[in-house]
Design a protein around this motif. Structure first.
Motif, mmCIF file in Angstrom:
data_model
loop_
_atom_site.group_PDB
_atom_site.id
_atom_site.type_symbol
_atom_site.label_atom_id
_atom_site.label_comp_id
_atom_site.label_asym_id
_atom_site.label_seq_id
_atom_site.Cartn_x
_atom_site.Cartn_y
_atom_site.Cartn_z
ATOM 1 N N GLN A 181 57.464 11.583 -1.198
ATOM 2 C CA GLN A 181 57.753 13.351 -1.254
ATOM 3 C C GLN A 181 56.442 13.693 -0.188
ATOM 4 O O GLN A 181 56.924 14.525 0.690
ATOM 5 N N GLN A 222 63.600 8.043 8.859
ATOM 6 C CA GLN A 222 63.596 7.935 7.113
ATOM 7 C C GLN A 222 62.961 6.340 6.874
ATOM 8 O O GLN A 222 62.197 5.881 6.046
ATOM 9 N N GLY A 245 57.833 14.642 3.353
ATOM 10 C CA GLY A 245 59.262 15.699 3.518
ATOM 11 C C GLY A 245 60.254 14.976 2.665
ATOM 12 O O GLY A 245 61.370 15.671 2.784
ATOM 13 N N TYR A 246 60.190 14.328 1.743
ATOM 14 C CA TYR A 246 61.803 13.851 1.275
ATOM 15 C C TYR A 246 61.993 14.697 0.013
ATOM 16 O O TYR A 246 60.935 14.398 -1.058
ATOM 17 N N THR A 247 63.099 14.449 -0.581
ATOM 18 C CA THR A 247 63.354 14.305 -1.884
ATOM 19 C C THR A 247 63.667 13.107 -2.420
ATOM 20 O O THR A 247 64.325 12.202 -2.219
ATOM 21 N N PRO A 271 66.150 13.202 2.893
ATOM 22 C CA PRO A 271 65.329 13.678 4.091
ATOM 23 C C PRO A 271 65.570 15.822 3.482
ATOM 24 O O PRO A 271 66.637 16.025 3.726
ATOM 25 N N ALA A 272 64.633 16.192 3.615
ATOM 26 C CA ALA A 272 64.379 17.836 3.234
ATOM 27 C C ALA A 272 64.329 18.054 4.202
ATOM 28 O O ALA A 272 64.366 19.636 4.471
ATOM 29 N N HIS A 273 63.927 17.458 5.268
ATOM 30 C CA HIS A 273 63.574 18.596 6.433
ATOM 31 C C HIS A 273 64.233 18.030 7.592
ATOM 32 O O HIS A 273 64.162 17.836 8.667
ATOM 33 N N GLY A 274 65.422 17.595 7.662
ATOM 34 C CA GLY A 274 66.258 17.125 9.002
ATOM 35 C C GLY A 274 65.664 15.929 9.250
ATOM 36 O O GLY A 274 66.328 15.630 10.719
ATOM 37 N N GLN A 275 65.313 15.181 8.189
ATOM 38 C CA GLN A 275 64.625 13.396 9.162
ATOM 39 C C GLN A 275 65.864 13.020 9.565
ATOM 40 O O GLN A 275 66.663 13.108 8.705
#
Length: 150
Positions: A143, A35, A146-148, A26-30
């Protein structure tokens, strides 16, 4: 929906093709719950857009073992050649046929094993190519959410 996703995940985790599944962060604190929802949505999206169902691809059995026909055919050809050679060289076509049948059966078995190995290798390469296509679509979806993905 959760049962279906769990079943699909378990089926995929038993497959060697599943090893290519990317790691998702999670790139944005999901949250873990978010997720998991996004993961399920991206599985479905990738399946719909690629036409590839990873559960089906993972469950494709290897090509069947070739029939014994290659050995029998090799033995028959070897016996015929051996009979001719035995008749010409030693005036004993029976002995020549027996030697030729043995040699032909061995050659037919070798040929059959080589063909089976090539078929298995082609099937595995095809399966891996399909899974790579599927995972690229899945990566793009995750992606976009909002995930890496690595």
């Amino acid at each position: 929906m959760k049962t279906l996703l769990l079943t699909a995940t378990l089926a995929l985790s038993c497959s060697p093709a599943f090893a290519a599944k990317p790691a998702v962060y999670p790139a944005h604190g999901q949250s873990a719950s978010k997720q998991s929802q996004d993961d399920g949505a991206c599985y479905a999206w990738a399946k719909q857009n690629t036409g590839i169902d990873p559960v089906v691809v993972a469950g494709i059995p290897p090509p069947p073992q070739g029939p014994a026909g290659a050995r029998v055919g090799g033995a028959a050809r070897g016996a015929a050649a051996g009979a001719l050679i035995g008749d010409v060289n030693h005036n004993d076509p029976g002995h020549g046929a027996a030697v030729g049948a043995t040699a032909g059966a061995l050659a037919g078995g070798v040929r059959s094993r080589r063909q089976h190995a090539a078929q298995a290798q082609n099937a595995q390469a095809s399966q891996q190519a399909e899974m790579n296509t599927y995972w690229r679509a899945y990566d793009a979806c995750m992606q976009g959410r909002g995930y890496t993905v690595q």
